[in-house]
Write a protein that holds these residues in place. Structure first.
Motif, mmCIF file in Angstrom:
data_model
loop_
_atom_site.group_PDB
_atom_site.id
_atom_site.type_symbol
_atom_site.label_atom_id
_atom_site.label_comp_id
_atom_site.label_asym_id
_atom_site.label_seq_id
_atom_site.Cartn_x
_atom_site.Cartn_y
_atom_site.Cartn_z
ATOM 1 N N GLN A 153 -9.304 14.773 9.492
ATOM 2 C CA GLN A 153 -9.512 15.322 8.185
ATOM 3 C C GLN A 153 -10.873 15.641 7.720
ATOM 4 O O GLN A 153 -10.944 16.667 6.898
ATOM 5 N N PHE A 154 -11.663 15.109 8.186
ATOM 6 C CA PHE A 154 -13.216 15.172 7.845
ATOM 7 C C PHE A 154 -14.167 15.590 8.907
ATOM 8 O O PHE A 154 -14.533 15.088 9.846
ATOM 9 N N PHE A 155 -14.155 16.996 9.285
ATOM 10 C CA PHE A 155 -14.640 17.509 10.329
ATOM 11 C C PHE A 155 -16.000 17.293 10.724
ATOM 12 O O PHE A 155 -16.432 17.399 11.773
ATOM 13 N N ASP A 156 -16.929 17.224 9.687
ATOM 14 C CA ASP A 156 -18.217 16.837 9.684
ATOM 15 C C ASP A 156 -18.718 15.381 9.673
ATOM 16 O O ASP A 156 -19.732 15.181 9.563
ATOM 17 N N SER A 157 -17.661 14.538 9.730
ATOM 18 C CA SER A 157 -17.781 13.295 9.622
ATOM 19 C C SER A 157 -18.143 12.524 10.894
ATOM 20 O O SER A 157 -17.918 12.907 12.059
ATOM 21 N N GLU A 158 -18.981 11.080 10.882
ATOM 22 C CA GLU A 158 -19.072 10.363 12.078
ATOM 23 C C GLU A 158 -18.240 9.165 11.597
ATOM 24 O O GLU A 158 -18.220 8.565 10.643
ATOM 25 N N VAL A 159 -17.496 8.492 12.756
ATOM 26 C CA VAL A 159 -16.559 7.511 12.309
ATOM 27 C C VAL A 159 -17.111 6.367 13.370
ATOM 28 O O VAL A 159 -16.895 6.495 14.694
ATOM 29 N N ASP A 160 -17.228 4.966 12.826
ATOM 30 C CA ASP A 160 -17.274 4.025 13.637
ATOM 31 C C ASP A 160 -16.001 3.433 13.685
ATOM 32 O O ASP A 160 -15.469 2.956 12.520
ATOM 33 N N ALA A 161 -15.388 2.842 14.711
ATOM 34 C CA ALA A 161 -13.891 2.250 14.821
ATOM 35 C C ALA A 161 -14.469 0.734 15.351
ATOM 36 O O ALA A 161 -14.542 0.735 16.500
ATOM 37 N N VAL A 162 -14.285 -0.229 14.760
ATOM 38 C CA VAL A 162 -14.838 -1.492 15.033
ATOM 39 C C VAL A 162 -13.716 -2.272 14.893
ATOM 40 O O VAL A 162 -12.770 -2.519 14.254
ATOM 41 N N ASP A 163 -13.637 -3.462 16.090
ATOM 42 C CA ASP A 163 -12.895 -4.434 16.113
ATOM 43 C C ASP A 163 -13.136 -5.527 16.757
ATOM 44 O O ASP A 163 -14.465 -5.206 17.749
ATOM 45 N N LEU A 164 -12.656 -6.751 16.933
ATOM 46 C CA LEU A 164 -13.218 -7.927 17.327
ATOM 47 C C LEU A 164 -12.671 -7.973 19.074
ATOM 48 O O LEU A 164 -13.272 -8.297 19.740
ATOM 49 N N SER A 165 -11.332 -7.391 19.022
ATOM 50 C CA SER A 165 -10.762 -7.667 20.215
ATOM 51 C C SER A 165 -11.175 -6.452 21.291
ATOM 52 O O SER A 165 -11.011 -5.443 21.092
ATOM 53 N N PRO A 166 -11.659 -6.985 22.663
ATOM 54 C CA PRO A 166 -11.956 -6.099 23.360
ATOM 55 C C PRO A 166 -10.857 -5.306 24.044
ATOM 56 O O PRO A 166 -10.921 -3.993 24.261
ATOM 57 N N ASP A 167 -9.788 -5.902 24.055
ATOM 58 C CA ASP A 167 -8.272 -5.201 24.619
ATOM 59 C C ASP A 167 -7.904 -4.126 23.403
ATOM 60 O O ASP A 167 -7.600 -3.167 23.881
#
Length: 310
Positions: A153-167
Motif C-alpha cells: 500500500q505504501f510503495f515508498d515505505s521501509e517496513v520492519d517485520a519483527v517477531d520473537l519466534s525464529p520459526d
C-alpha cells in the motif's frame, strides 16, 4: 470420526458441485468450526476443492458442472474427511491463506492471517495517520502478512517485520521473498522492542498475542493447531500489550501512531486503564478490539503504562 460410505459417494456424485454440496453437508454435520480465513462451510469446501483439483481461485462457475474422475473423487473425499477428523484449518492443509487479497504461505508455525487491521491497510489508515508513513514497524509479525500488505500500500515505505519466534520469521522471510520485497521489508528477531534500540517509526502496527486464559481453554479444536505462543498472553491476555504501551513512544517519530489489536481483551484493557482515551476503531466488515494512540498520548499516559509493567 465421521463414518462415510465411500463407494456410494463415488458412484452417486458426479460433478464438482455435487462434491461441494456433499462437503458442506458433512462439515455442518460434524460441526466443524470456521474462523481461519473463511467463516462458512461453503467457502471452506471451495478452498479445499480448488486446491485438490489444481484449479485457480478465479475460475468461472462453469467448472462446477464438470464431471470428476474416480481418482479426483477419492482425493476430494480424503481431504474433506481430513478437515473433519483432524480439525485442521483449511489454510494449514493447503499452505495458503489470503490477506488483503494477497497470497501467503502458512503452516503451523504461524497463525492463519485474519486480522481486521487488513481493512485499515486497504484504506491506507485513512483518518488514523497524518501522512503516508515512511517507516513502518509490524510488531509480532507472524507470517509477515501485515508488513507485506503495508509495503504493497505504501510503495515508498521501509517496513520492519519483527517477531520473537525464529520459526515464524522463517515463514515471514519466505513470504517477503515470494512477494519480491526483500529490499523493503526486513524480518528481524526481537522480543518486542529489545533488538530495535535507536529505531524509530512513523507507524507501529501490532497484532500481538492477546487471548486470555479462559478463552484459550474454551477455544475450538481448530485453534489448537496454531502456535499457542501466537495466541495467549497471560491471564487477562494483556501481558505483551502492557509492555508495548510502555515502550512504544520511544520508538515513534513525532506525529507517529500506534495501532494495536487486542480483540476480546479490550474489556480487560479498558478496565485496567479507565482514564486512557483509547480510540477504538470501527470496521465496515466486522471486527473489534483495535485501538489507536498517538505518540503524544503514549507520552502523556507513560506513567500509567510504566506502573502496569512493574
Amino acid at each position: 470420526m465421521l463414518e462415510v460410505n465411500v463407494k456410494e459417494v463415488i458412484d452417486d456424485l458426479k460433478t464438482v458441485h455435487d462434491f461441494l454440496r456433499w462437503a458442506v453437508s458433512r462439515f455442518n454435520e460434524a460441526e466443524v468450526f470456521f474462523g481461519h480465513g473463511t467463516d462458512n462451510a461453503w467457502d471452506e469446501a471451495v478452498a479445499l476443492t480448488l486446491f485438490t483439483l489444481y484449479l485457480p481461485n478465479d475460475i468461472g462457475d462453469g467448472v462446477l458442472h464438470t464431471r470428476l474422475t474416480k481418482t479426483e473423487k477419492q482425493q476430494l473425499i480424503d481431504i474433506y474427511l481430513r478437515r473433519i477428523d483432524e480439525r485442521i484449518p483449511a489454510s494449514y492443509i493447503t499452505n495458503l491463506a489470503y490477506f488483503n487479497g494477497l497470497p501467503f504461505y502458512v503452516d503451523e508455525r504461524v497463525l492463519v492471517p485474519r486480522s481486521p487491521i487488513g481493512e485499515l491497510i486497504e484504506r491506507q489508515f485513512l483518518g488514523l495517520v497524518e501522512q503516508p508513513p515512511q517507516r513502518i514497524l509490524d510488531l509480532c509479525t507472524g507470517s509477515g502478512c501485515i508488513a507485506i500488505a503495508c509495503a504493497h500500500q505504501f510503495f515508498d515505505s521501509e517496513v520492519d517485520a519483527v517477531d520473537l519466534s525464529p520459526d515464524a520469521l522463517d515463514v515471514a522471510a519466505m513470504n517477503i521473498h515470494n512477494h519480491e520485497l526483500d529490499d523493503r521489508v526486513h524480518a528481524i528477531q526481537s522480543d518486542l522492542f529489545s533488538s530495535l534500540s535507536g529505531q524509530k517509526y512513523d507507524l507501529i502496527v501490532t497484532n500481538p498475542p492477546y487471548v486470555d486464559r479462559e478463552d484459550i481453554d474454551d477455544m475450538p479444536e481448530e485453534f489448537h493447531h496454531e502456535p499457542e505462543m501466537g495466541l495467549g498472553s497471560g491471564d487477562d491476555g494483556l501481558d505483551l500489550t502492557r509492555k508495548i504501551l510502555s515502550q512504544a513512544a520511544a520508538h515513534l517519530n513525532d506525529g507517529g501512531v500506534l495501532i494495536c489489536e487486542v480483540g476480546n481483551s479490550m474489556v480487560h484493557l479498558i478496565e485496567q486503564f479507565p482514564s486512557v482515551d483509547f480510540h477504538w476503531i470501527e470496521f465496515e466488515r466486522g471486527g473489534l478490539g483495535v485501538f489507536q494512540l498517538t505518540k503524544q498520548q503514549l507520552v502523556h499516559y507513560q506513567p500509567l503504562f510504566d506502573e502496569a509493567v512493574k
